[in-house]
Design a protein around this motif. Structure first.
Motif, PDB file in Angstrom:
ATOM      1  N   GLY A 125      19.211 -55.974  30.976  1.00 48.47           N
ATOM      2  CA  GLY A 125      20.032 -55.879  32.631  1.00 48.47           C
ATOM      3  C   GLY A 125      18.626 -56.161  33.566  1.00 48.47           C
ATOM      4  O   GLY A 125      17.789 -56.830  33.530  1.00 48.47           O
ATOM      5  N   GLU A 126      19.439 -56.556  34.920  1.00 48.89           N
ATOM      6  CA  GLU A 126      18.920 -56.899  35.321  1.00 48.89           C
ATOM      7  C   GLU A 126      17.356 -56.277  36.189  1.00 48.89           C
ATOM      8  O   GLU A 126      16.845 -56.338  36.307  1.00 48.89           O
ATOM      9  CB  GLU A 126      18.897 -56.542  36.564  1.00 48.89           C
ATOM     10  N   GLU A 127      17.599 -54.622  36.126  1.00 49.89           N
ATOM     11  CA  GLU A 127      16.339 -53.908  36.117  1.00 49.89           C
ATOM     12  C   GLU A 127      15.072 -53.949  34.939  1.00 49.89           C
ATOM     13  O   GLU A 127      14.616 -54.275  35.772  1.00 49.89           O
ATOM     14  CB  GLU A 127      17.271 -52.367  36.117  1.00 49.89           C
ATOM     15  N   LYS A 128      15.447 -54.554  34.167  1.00 49.29           N
ATOM     16  CA  LYS A 128      14.519 -54.383  32.922  1.00 49.29           C
ATOM     17  C   LYS A 128      13.684 -55.753  33.387  1.00 49.29           C
ATOM     18  O   LYS A 128      13.038 -55.992  33.190  1.00 49.29           O
ATOM     19  CB  LYS A 128      14.620 -54.126  31.581  1.00 49.29           C
ATOM     20  N   THR A 129      14.079 -56.796  33.626  1.00 46.32           N
ATOM     21  CA  THR A 129      14.312 -58.300  33.925  1.00 46.32           C
ATOM     22  C   THR A 129      13.229 -57.844  34.660  1.00 46.32           C
ATOM     23  O   THR A 129      11.596 -58.961  34.831  1.00 46.32           O
ATOM     24  CB  THR A 129      15.475 -59.260  33.716  1.00 46.32           C
ATOM     25  N   SER A 130      13.885 -57.474  35.329  1.00 48.99           N
ATOM     26  CA  SER A 130      12.659 -57.035  37.135  1.00 48.99           C
ATOM     27  C   SER A 130      11.291 -56.571  37.042  1.00 48.99           C
ATOM     28  O   SER A 130      10.008 -57.265  37.571  1.00 48.99           O
ATOM     29  CB  SER A 130      13.524 -56.932  38.107  1.00 48.99           C
ATOM     30  N   ALA A 131      11.274 -55.768  35.872  1.00 54.56           N
ATOM     31  CA  ALA A 131      10.394 -54.249  36.003  1.00 54.56           C
ATOM     32  C   ALA A 131       9.487 -55.726  35.363  1.00 54.56           C
ATOM     33  O   ALA A 131       7.967 -55.772  35.233  1.00 54.56           O
ATOM     34  CB  ALA A 131      10.548 -53.293  35.087  1.00 54.56           C
ATOM     35  N   LYS A 132       9.959 -56.106  34.000  1.00 57.18           N
ATOM     36  CA  LYS A 132       8.788 -56.908  33.234  1.00 57.18           C
ATOM     37  C   LYS A 132       7.801 -58.006  34.301  1.00 57.18           C
ATOM     38  O   LYS A 132       6.951 -58.695  33.543  1.00 57.18           O
ATOM     39  CB  LYS A 132       9.672 -57.830  32.740  1.00 57.18           C
ATOM     40  N   ALA A 133       8.719 -58.624  35.091  1.00 55.56           N
ATOM     41  CA  ALA A 133       8.178 -60.036  35.592  1.00 55.56           C
ATOM     42  C   ALA A 133       7.566 -59.182  37.087  1.00 55.56           C
ATOM     43  O   ALA A 133       6.658 -59.849  37.091  1.00 55.56           O
ATOM     44  CB  ALA A 133       9.950 -60.492  36.744  1.00 55.56           C
ATOM     45  N   LYS A 134       8.222 -58.136  36.994  1.00 58.54           N
ATOM     46  CA  LYS A 134       6.791 -57.221  38.249  1.00 58.54           C
ATOM     47  C   LYS A 134       5.952 -56.953  37.921  1.00 58.54           C
ATOM     48  O   LYS A 134       3.956 -57.199  37.969  1.00 58.54           O
ATOM     49  CB  LYS A 134       7.046 -56.167  38.595  1.00 58.54           C
ATOM     50  N   LYS A 135       5.468 -56.269  36.241  1.00 58.71           N
ATOM     51  CA  LYS A 135       4.215 -55.983  35.321  1.00 58.71           C
ATOM     52  C   LYS A 135       3.386 -57.376  35.099  1.00 58.71           C
ATOM     53  O   LYS A 135       2.473 -57.582  35.551  1.00 58.71           O
ATOM     54  CB  LYS A 135       4.683 -55.666  34.091  1.00 58.71           C
ATOM     55  N   MET A 136       3.945 -58.570  34.468  1.00 60.09           N
ATOM     56  CA  MET A 136       3.322 -59.852  34.910  1.00 60.09           C
ATOM     57  C   MET A 136       3.004 -60.398  36.202  1.00 60.09           C
ATOM     58  O   MET A 136       1.497 -60.709  36.107  1.00 60.09           O
ATOM     59  CB  MET A 136       4.504 -60.625  34.142  1.00 60.09           C
ATOM     60  N   TYR A 143       4.086 -65.447  42.070  1.00 60.84           N
ATOM     61  CA  TYR A 143       3.952 -65.351  40.552  1.00 60.84           C
ATOM     62  C   TYR A 143       5.423 -64.761  40.261  1.00 60.84           C
ATOM     63  O   TYR A 143       6.040 -65.087  38.965  1.00 60.84           O
ATOM     64  CB  TYR A 143       2.688 -64.882  39.824  1.00 60.84           C
ATOM     65  N   PHE A 144       5.668 -62.890  41.209  1.00 62.19           N
ATOM     66  CA  PHE A 144       6.606 -62.444  40.341  1.00 62.19           C
ATOM     67  C   PHE A 144       7.891 -63.726  40.596  1.00 62.19           C
ATOM     68  O   PHE A 144       8.825 -63.217  39.582  1.00 62.19           O
ATOM     69  CB  PHE A 144       7.189 -60.533  41.980  1.00 62.19           C
ATOM     70  N   ASN A 145       8.671 -63.771  41.687  1.00 61.27           N
ATOM     71  CA  ASN A 145      10.081 -64.445  42.310  1.00 61.27           C
ATOM     72  C   ASN A 145       9.730 -65.865  40.904  1.00 61.27           C
ATOM     73  O   ASN A 145      10.902 -65.823  40.605  1.00 61.27           O
ATOM     74  CB  ASN A 145       9.622 -65.640  43.088  1.00 61.27           C
ATOM     75  N   VAL A 146       8.933 -66.342  40.576  1.00 64.55           N
ATOM     76  CA  VAL A 146       9.040 -67.578  39.881  1.00 64.55           C
ATOM     77  C   VAL A 146       8.788 -67.433  38.427  1.00 64.55           C
ATOM     78  O   VAL A 146       9.646 -67.754  37.558  1.00 64.55           O
ATOM     79  CB  VAL A 146       7.059 -68.664  39.645  1.00 64.55           C
ATOM     80  N   PHE A 147       8.185 -66.527  37.980  1.00 68.48           N
ATOM     81  CA  PHE A 147       8.199 -66.487  36.634  1.00 68.48           C
ATOM     82  C   PHE A 147       9.513 -65.310  36.323  1.00 68.48           C
ATOM     83  O   PHE A 147      10.009 -65.821  35.344  1.00 68.48           O
ATOM     84  CB  PHE A 147       6.748 -65.045  36.651  1.00 68.48           C
ATOM     85  N   HIS A 148      10.542 -64.198  37.582  1.00 68.64           N
ATOM     86  CA  HIS A 148      11.985 -64.447  37.172  1.00 68.64           C
ATOM     87  C   HIS A 148      12.741 -65.285  36.859  1.00 68.64           C
ATOM     88  O   HIS A 148      13.370 -64.579  36.246  1.00 68.64           O
ATOM     89  CB  HIS A 148      11.909 -63.265  38.328  1.00 68.64           C
ATOM     90  N   ALA A 149      12.308 -65.978  37.776  1.00 63.13           N
ATOM     91  CA  ALA A 149      13.408 -66.981  37.700  1.00 63.13           C
ATOM     92  C   ALA A 149      13.654 -67.427  36.604  1.00 63.13           C
ATOM     93  O   ALA A 149      14.383 -67.645  35.844  1.00 63.13           O
ATOM     94  CB  ALA A 149      13.351 -68.146  38.629  1.00 63.13           C
ATOM     95  N   HIS A 150      12.244 -67.877  36.015  1.00 66.22           N
ATOM     96  CA  HIS A 150      11.716 -68.426  34.467  1.00 66.22           C
ATOM     97  C   HIS A 150      12.821 -67.813  33.389  1.00 66.22           C
ATOM     98  O   HIS A 150      13.409 -67.806  32.863  1.00 66.22           O
ATOM     99  CB  HIS A 150      10.493 -68.091  34.221  1.00 66.22           C
ATOM    100  N   MET A 151      12.210 -66.141  33.526  1.00 68.16           N
ATOM    101  CA  MET A 151      13.013 -65.719  32.685  1.00 68.16           C
ATOM    102  C   MET A 151      14.590 -65.526  32.705  1.00 68.16           C
ATOM    103  O   MET A 151      15.263 -65.503  31.416  1.00 68.16           O
ATOM    104  CB  MET A 151      12.463 -63.802  33.175  1.00 68.16           C
ATOM    105  N   LYS A 152      14.730 -65.317  33.981  1.00 67.88           N
ATOM    106  CA  LYS A 152      16.312 -65.061  33.612  1.00 67.88           C
ATOM    107  C   LYS A 152      16.636 -66.556  33.380  1.00 67.88           C
ATOM    108  O   LYS A 152      17.942 -67.145  32.298  1.00 67.88           O
ATOM    109  CB  LYS A 152      17.003 -65.529  35.156  1.00 67.88           C
TER     110      LYS A 152
END
Length: 151
Positions: free
Chosen positions: A92-103, A117-126
């Motif tokens: 889900g989006e909440e966990k995906t965002s939490a993982k991106a934020k932590k990284m 990096y949050f935005n870059v990595f979040h987009a990469h994960m999605k």
């Protein structure tokens, strides 16, 4: 009768001399085909030790093991997976965002660089999740190292 005995002895001797080495070789080949004692299906009975997870499977351009931040990054990424779940699992989006934020936080700590990096990595994960691709801790670190080296 002397010649017959000598011919028989010579035949026996040549048989022993020429077939001697083949005997043990044949026995050894037969032993290799047999299952080891205590193994019903031929599997190796030795316990396998786990390989350290901080080294990628191959040292090529996709896995920069020699990078100064590699080991620390993999350790941090594995900690995120332990805490929040696997990177390639759609939680889900909440966990995906939490993982991106932590990284992103780890990226700043590891590299000493502030970035988006949050935005870059979040987009990469999605994107990876949408393609049903795999992404482990080492893949995350390849992405992180390449992104921050370009800054």
């Amino acid at each position: 009768m002397g010649r017959t005995f000598a011919a028989a002895l010579l035949s026996l001797l040549s048989l022993l001399l020429f077939s001697g080495p083949a005997g043990p070789t044949l026995c050894k080949a037969q032993e290799e085909d047999e299952d080891p004692p205590g193994s019903a299906d031929g599997e190796d009975t030795d316990e396998l030790e786990e390989e350290p997870v901080t080294d990628p499977p191959s040292a090529d351009e996709n896995h920069p093991t020699d990078h100064k931040h590699w080991k620390e990054c993999v350790e941090k990424a594995e900690a995120v997976e332990s805490e929040l779940g696997l990177f390639d699992r759609d939680d889900g989006e909440e966990k995906t965002s939490a993982k991106a934020k932590k990284m992103a936080e780890h990226a700043e700590t590891i590299t000493g660089k502030k970035s988006d990096y949050f935005n870059v990595f979040h987009a990469h994960m999605k994107d990876t999740l949408a393609k049903s691709g795999g992404m482990g801790a080492q893949d995350v670190c390849v992405h992180l190292v390449k992104h921050h080296d370009e800054l």
